[in-house]
Design a protein around this motif. Sequence first.
Motif, PDB file in Angstrom:
ATOM      1  N   ASN A  87      66.435 -43.953 -34.150  1.00  0.00           N
ATOM      2  CA  ASN A  87      65.790 -45.239 -35.093  1.00  0.00           C
ATOM      3  C   ASN A  87      67.071 -45.791 -35.731  1.00  0.00           C
ATOM      4  N   THR A 119      66.271 -52.439 -39.608  1.00  0.00           N
ATOM      5  CA  THR A 119      66.981 -53.601 -39.231  1.00  0.00           C
ATOM      6  C   THR A 119      67.253 -54.388 -40.535  1.00  0.00           C
ATOM      7  N   LYS A 125      62.636 -53.542 -41.527  1.00  0.00           N
ATOM      8  CA  LYS A 125      61.545 -52.926 -40.479  1.00  0.00           C
ATOM      9  C   LYS A 125      62.590 -51.744 -39.957  1.00  0.00           C
ATOM     10  N   LYS A 132      63.576 -49.828 -36.672  1.00  0.00           N
ATOM     11  CA  LYS A 132      63.628 -50.085 -35.064  1.00  0.00           C
ATOM     12  C   LYS A 132      63.590 -48.860 -34.430  1.00  0.00           C
ATOM     13  N   TRP A 133      62.493 -48.255 -33.379  1.00  0.00           N
ATOM     14  CA  TRP A 133      62.521 -47.167 -32.889  1.00  0.00           C
ATOM     15  C   TRP A 133      62.749 -47.389 -31.287  1.00  0.00           C
ATOM     16  N   SER A 134      63.750 -46.577 -30.735  1.00  0.00           N
ATOM     17  CA  SER A 134      64.201 -46.711 -29.442  1.00  0.00           C
ATOM     18  C   SER A 134      63.869 -45.632 -28.657  1.00  0.00           C
ATOM     19  N   VAL A 189      61.342 -50.394 -27.020  1.00  0.00           N
ATOM     20  CA  VAL A 189      61.465 -50.253 -28.301  1.00  0.00           C
ATOM     21  C   VAL A 189      60.250 -50.729 -29.164  1.00  0.00           C
ATOM     22  N   TYR A 218      58.508 -51.272 -33.353  1.00  0.00           N
ATOM     23  CA  TYR A 218      58.978 -51.531 -34.892  1.00  0.00           C
ATOM     24  C   TYR A 218      57.527 -51.093 -35.770  1.00  0.00           C
TER      25      TYR A 218
END
Length: 360
Positions: A273, A276, A280, A282-284, A325, A327
């Motif tokens: 993660n 951003t 926010k 961002k989780w990948s 991804v 969010y």
Amino acid sequence: MKKFTLKSKIVTGVVVASVIGSSTFAFANTNAGTQFTAWGQTQINAAKTAVQTDLAGKLATQQAAISSKAATDKAAAEGRINQAGTDEKADTKTKIEDKLAAHVASLGTALQAFLAAIGDDFDTLVSTSNSNTTSTLNHQYNQLNTDITTVLNAAKATNVNSVTEQSLLVKGKATADLIIEINRVKSELAARVNSEKATATTEVTNHLTSEVARINDLLDSLISGLETNAKADIAAAGLAVETSAFANFERVINLIENNNPIKVDKQKLTVSNNLTPDGKIKWSVENKNEFDIVYKWKHVSSEAGGVQETVYAEGRANADRGESVFYTSPSDKNGKVIIEWLDEKGNKQSAEMNEPNNPR
């Protein structure tokens, strides 16, 4: 009786006029045409008012009827769209499960063929001393327009999302079931191979393996177009998952040649993660397995979550697989995300990760 003629009227009028002229009294100089015109205009105005009053009542009635029909048609179209979503989910599930059943049946047929021929195969292996065998598997109309468009587009979005999520869950379960069945038949065949091998140990040097109306018309047209578009998008969402699921089956089936059981390697599914610029998170989720992985995610603090997949990136290097991804908004403290997926045995596996700046 004596008739009163025009001539006698004139004579009478002359007599009266002479009497009036000799009298000291005088009548007002009233014009009959003017009075008649005023009276007639009053009648006309009253008639106009009656026509306008009648028209206003009828117009109000028709406007109410148009609004009522539009509301009824809108609700009916929304119901049909919702039904289309339900039907598409059932159809997608049936198609995926039918495809899975076909693959399972083909595996059973292949296994029986192996079992029927394996004795002769080993006899040939024993007699020839050195034989190997292998095998390889998408102003009022404007007000009503806005309302209907908003409602039906919302229904479309809801159903597209529902179809996608439910179909992805079916895909994940079906993929796990396929892995279980492939590993079962591989295990059964390996046991039979070892049994046959035990009777010919002194003569065998190689191992044997296997694989396995104007406004109403306008509103009807609007509703029909939006409904058709919604149904097409819903069907496309189901078809996209079906196509993806079938392609994923092919990837799994192509792994049958491997000597080791097929498995979902947890080490090849990683979560990362970062924050951003808009605040926010961002989780990948990166997938380095050789087939798609469907997973559920949940943000513990906000209860947000969903169903997604990490798509296998075909044609890329082994170190560069698919990535998906999502969010979330940062929580006050102890925020973390948990993801769950099915392993090769159909059991739930999970991984969790804290938000940035929330170390364990």
